[in-house]
Structures are given as structure tokens and as C-alpha cells.
Scaffold this active site. Sequence first.
Site, PDB file in Angstrom:
ATOM      1  N   PRO A  10       5.036   2.422   3.437  1.00 40.04           N
ATOM      2  CA  PRO A  10       4.503   3.350   4.780  1.00 40.04           C
ATOM      3  C   PRO A  10       3.112   3.087   4.902  1.00 40.04           C
ATOM      4  O   PRO A  10       2.314   3.146   4.131  1.00 40.04           O
ATOM      5  CB  PRO A  10       4.917   4.640   4.571  1.00 40.04           C
ATOM      6  CG  PRO A  10       5.336   4.667   3.105  1.00 40.04           C
ATOM      7  CD  PRO A  10       5.633   3.615   2.695  1.00 40.04           C
ATOM      8  N   ASN A  11       2.890   2.924   6.261  1.00 30.81           N
ATOM      9  CA  ASN A  11       1.473   2.990   6.948  1.00 30.81           C
ATOM     10  C   ASN A  11       0.565   1.730   6.471  1.00 30.81           C
ATOM     11  O   ASN A  11      -0.384   1.675   7.041  1.00 30.81           O
ATOM     12  CB  ASN A  11       0.619   4.125   6.493  1.00 30.81           C
ATOM     13  CG  ASN A  11       1.333   5.312   6.606  1.00 30.81           C
ATOM     14  OD1 ASN A  11       1.854   5.682   7.960  1.00 30.81           O
ATOM     15  ND2 ASN A  11       1.390   6.547   5.882  1.00 30.81           N
ATOM     16  N   ARG A  18      -7.557   0.981  10.071  1.00 30.58           N
ATOM     17  CA  ARG A  18      -8.169   2.389   9.977  1.00 30.58           C
ATOM     18  C   ARG A  18      -8.639   2.343   8.342  1.00 30.58           C
ATOM     19  O   ARG A  18      -8.117   1.493   7.462  1.00 30.58           O
ATOM     20  CB  ARG A  18      -6.846   3.709   9.986  1.00 30.58           C
ATOM     21  CG  ARG A  18      -6.262   3.603  11.296  1.00 30.58           C
ATOM     22  CD  ARG A  18      -7.198   4.695  12.058  1.00 30.58           C
ATOM     23  NE  ARG A  18      -6.389   4.877  13.375  1.00 30.58           N
ATOM     24  CZ  ARG A  18      -6.151   4.089  14.587  1.00 30.58           C
ATOM     25  NH1 ARG A  18      -6.738   2.997  14.403  1.00 30.58           N
ATOM     26  NH2 ARG A  18      -5.660   4.376  15.584  1.00 30.58           N
ATOM     27  N   TYR A  23      -9.416   0.466   2.185  1.00 33.57           N
ATOM     28  CA  TYR A  23      -8.546  -0.480   2.215  1.00 33.57           C
ATOM     29  C   TYR A  23      -9.009  -1.888   2.706  1.00 33.57           C
ATOM     30  O   TYR A  23      -8.123  -2.960   2.684  1.00 33.57           O
ATOM     31  CB  TYR A  23      -7.158  -0.314   2.808  1.00 33.57           C
ATOM     32  CG  TYR A  23      -6.614   1.217   2.585  1.00 33.57           C
ATOM     33  CD1 TYR A  23      -5.981   1.061   1.187  1.00 33.57           C
ATOM     34  CD2 TYR A  23      -6.316   2.321   3.234  1.00 33.57           C
ATOM     35  CE1 TYR A  23      -5.173   2.284   0.648  1.00 33.57           C
ATOM     36  CE2 TYR A  23      -5.817   3.429   2.658  1.00 33.57           C
ATOM     37  CZ  TYR A  23      -5.449   3.480   1.421  1.00 33.57           C
ATOM     38  OH  TYR A  23      -4.793   4.513   0.888  1.00 33.57           O
ATOM     39  N   ASN A  74       4.185  -3.360  -2.786  1.00 29.06           N
ATOM     40  CA  ASN A  74       3.128  -2.248  -2.817  1.00 29.06           C
ATOM     41  C   ASN A  74       3.742  -1.162  -2.040  1.00 29.06           C
ATOM     42  O   ASN A  74       4.073  -1.162  -0.860  1.00 29.06           O
ATOM     43  CB  ASN A  74       2.146  -2.599  -1.948  1.00 29.06           C
ATOM     44  CG  ASN A  74       0.848  -1.419  -1.769  1.00 29.06           C
ATOM     45  OD1 ASN A  74       0.979  -0.362  -2.034  1.00 29.06           O
ATOM     46  ND2 ASN A  74      -0.452  -1.809  -1.193  1.00 29.06           N
ATOM     47  N   ALA A  77       2.868   5.140  -0.335  1.00 27.11           N
ATOM     48  CA  ALA A  77       2.971   6.673  -0.697  1.00 27.11           C
ATOM     49  C   ALA A  77       4.140   6.642  -1.496  1.00 27.11           C
ATOM     50  O   ALA A  77       4.428   7.726  -2.315  1.00 27.11           O
ATOM     51  CB  ALA A  77       2.896   7.603   0.372  1.00 27.11           C
ATOM     52  N   GLU A  98       3.674  -4.552  -9.515  1.00 23.16           N
ATOM     53  CA  GLU A  98       3.286  -3.693  -8.510  1.00 23.16           C
ATOM     54  C   GLU A  98       1.776  -3.699  -8.105  1.00 23.16           C
ATOM     55  O   GLU A  98       0.988  -4.082  -8.975  1.00 23.16           O
ATOM     56  CB  GLU A  98       3.613  -2.322  -9.283  1.00 23.16           C
ATOM     57  CG  GLU A  98       3.097  -0.994  -8.515  1.00 23.16           C
ATOM     58  CD  GLU A  98       3.143   0.344  -9.325  1.00 23.16           C
ATOM     59  OE1 GLU A  98       3.849   0.209 -10.338  1.00 23.16           O
ATOM     60  OE2 GLU A  98       2.819   1.384  -8.888  1.00 23.16           O
ATOM     61  N   HIS A 100      -1.571  -2.187  -5.869  1.00 17.95           N
ATOM     62  CA  HIS A 100      -2.146  -1.276  -4.981  1.00 17.95           C
ATOM     63  C   HIS A 100      -3.532  -1.722  -4.533  1.00 17.95           C
ATOM     64  O   HIS A 100      -4.219  -2.162  -5.478  1.00 17.95           O
ATOM     65  CB  HIS A 100      -2.315  -0.105  -5.883  1.00 17.95           C
ATOM     66  CG  HIS A 100      -0.965   0.631  -6.061  1.00 17.95           C
ATOM     67  ND1 HIS A 100      -0.286   1.212  -5.070  1.00 17.95           N
ATOM     68  CD2 HIS A 100      -0.129   0.736  -7.119  1.00 17.95           C
ATOM     69  CE1 HIS A 100       0.795   1.762  -5.793  1.00 17.95           C
ATOM     70  NE2 HIS A 100       0.883   1.374  -6.954  1.00 17.95           N
ATOM     71  N   ARG A 107      -8.738   7.868  -7.624  1.00 19.28           N
ATOM     72  CA  ARG A 107      -8.339   8.961  -6.302  1.00 19.28           C
ATOM     73  C   ARG A 107      -7.824  10.244  -6.820  1.00 19.28           C
ATOM     74  O   ARG A 107      -7.834  10.678  -7.912  1.00 19.28           O
ATOM     75  CB  ARG A 107      -7.666   8.077  -5.384  1.00 19.28           C
ATOM     76  CG  ARG A 107      -8.278   6.611  -4.849  1.00 19.28           C
ATOM     77  CD  ARG A 107      -7.519   6.193  -3.766  1.00 19.28           C
ATOM     78  NE  ARG A 107      -7.495   6.724  -2.622  1.00 19.28           N
ATOM     79  CZ  ARG A 107      -6.601   6.209  -1.667  1.00 19.28           C
ATOM     80  NH1 ARG A 107      -5.879   5.210  -1.774  1.00 19.28           N
ATOM     81  NH2 ARG A 107      -6.378   6.949  -0.446  1.00 19.28           N
TER      82      ARG A 107
HETATM   83  O1  CA2 Z   1      -4.077   1.456  -2.425  1.00 19.34           O
HETATM   84  C1  CA2 Z   1      -2.888   1.252  -2.258  1.00 19.34           C
HETATM   85  O2  CA2 Z   1      -2.479   0.044  -1.845  1.00 19.34           O
HETATM   86  C2  CA2 Z   1      -1.976   2.351  -2.175  1.00 19.34           C
HETATM   87  O3  CA2 Z   1      -0.591   1.908  -2.312  1.00 19.34           O
HETATM   88  C3  CA2 Z   1      -1.997   2.579  -0.267  1.00 19.34           C
HETATM   89  C4  CA2 Z   1      -1.022   3.923  -0.012  1.00 19.34           C
HETATM   90  C5  CA2 Z   1      -1.450   5.288  -0.795  1.00 19.34           C
HETATM   91  O4  CA2 Z   1      -0.631   6.163  -0.504  1.00 19.34           O
HETATM   92  C6  CA2 Z   1      -1.186   4.822  -2.288  1.00 19.34           C
HETATM   93  O5  CA2 Z   1      -1.547   5.877  -3.242  1.00 19.34           O
HETATM   94  C7  CA2 Z   1      -2.235   3.618  -2.814  1.00 19.34           C
HETATM   95  C8  CA2 Z   1      -1.328   4.307   1.671  1.00 19.34           C
HETATM   96  C9  CA2 Z   1      -1.188   3.032   2.419  1.00 19.34           C
HETATM   97  C10 CA2 Z   1      -1.677   3.361   3.676  1.00 19.34           C
HETATM   98  O6  CA2 Z   1      -2.475   2.222   3.984  1.00 19.34           O
HETATM   99  C11 CA2 Z   1      -3.243   2.608   5.366  1.00 19.34           C
HETATM  100  C12 CA2 Z   1      -3.940   1.332   5.493  1.00 19.34           C
HETATM  101  C13 CA2 Z   1      -4.741   1.240   6.389  1.00 19.34           C
HETATM  102  C14 CA2 Z   1      -5.266   2.589   7.120  1.00 19.34           C
HETATM  103  C15 CA2 Z   1      -4.400   3.691   6.773  1.00 19.34           C
HETATM  104  C16 CA2 Z   1      -3.384   3.573   5.780  1.00 19.34           C
END
Ligand code: CA2
Length: 149
Positions: A10-11, A18, A23, A74, A77, A98, A100, A107
Amino acid sequence: MSLIYILNGPNLNLLGKRQPHIYGHETLADVEADCCRLASELGHDIRFHQSNREYEIIDWIHEAREDGAGIVINPAAFTHTSVAILDALNTFEQPVIEVHISNVHKREPFRHHSFVSHRADGVIAGLGTEGYQLAIRRVASLIEVAAKK
Ligand code: CA2
């Protein structure tokens, strides 16, 4: 030629749009293009997917059981919440890496535990989107080792 699934949670569709300080600036389409290029250099095909819905990720893992030689995931969340994704990965008998993008250990404490890590053969965190490339290389070398057995 083997098929590598690259699954995103997700996201991650917002990548590059963003929070670039966390990221980076690459979009998910950029990541897909890079993954496609590398996989074809290594002689493999990819299926690249992203979903905001847990069940779709589970369905792709089930699909990979039929024709996948490895999974790069990946789970975003869902990493920290999903026993269901862990259960699905536990039914997949090929390599799982996996990834990230951020260093989850630097974090918030709730990001320090991963259900998926209970199954993953390797975990990459904090190397930005380059982590996907390294994960593909690792899956490709594990596929090669398995083919020689
Ligand atoms: O660091 C990572 O790749 C995460 O898997 C990213 C997840 C986070 O919940 C994990 O703890 C670590 C969040 C992905 C959200 O991606 C976004 C990308 C750009 C802007 C907003 C959100």
C-alpha cells in the site's frame, strides 16, 4: 528464462510524488522499468504489481506458486501487520527477498518488526530503490544455484 514476481504494498503507488526525503524521487514506474531492464539482462522475466489491498498481494503470491521462480516483495505497511501475507509466503517454495526503501530500523519502533522476515531468505532495507535491483540479482543467483542441483 524464469519468472520473478515483484510485489509492492500500500501507498507505494505514491513513490516519487510524496515524501521524497524518505523514499527518494524515483516513481514506481521508474522502479518497474529498472527492474525490467535488469531482469532481462539476467535472462529473466518479471511480473511487477502494486496494490493497496492485502488480498490482491496474497492472490499474486498464490499465482507465483504456479509459475514464479522467486519473489521480491516490499509489503510496505503490511510488513508490520500481516500474518496473512506471511502465511501465503510460507506456501511458496522458491526464494523470497524482502525489500524496504527506507531503513525501517532507523524509524519508529513499530516499523522494526516484520512478519514477512519470518519467511524471507534475505532482507534489504535503507538502500533506496536500488534495493530492488540488488534483490533481483540475489533471486537470480539463487535460481541459478537451484538449477545446478
Ligand atoms: O521503506 C519501505 O519501503 C517501507 O516498506 C515503505 C512503507 C512503510 O510503511 C514501511 O514501514 C517501510 C510505506 C510505503 C509508502 O510509500 C510512500 C511513498 C511515497 C510517498 C508516500 C508513501
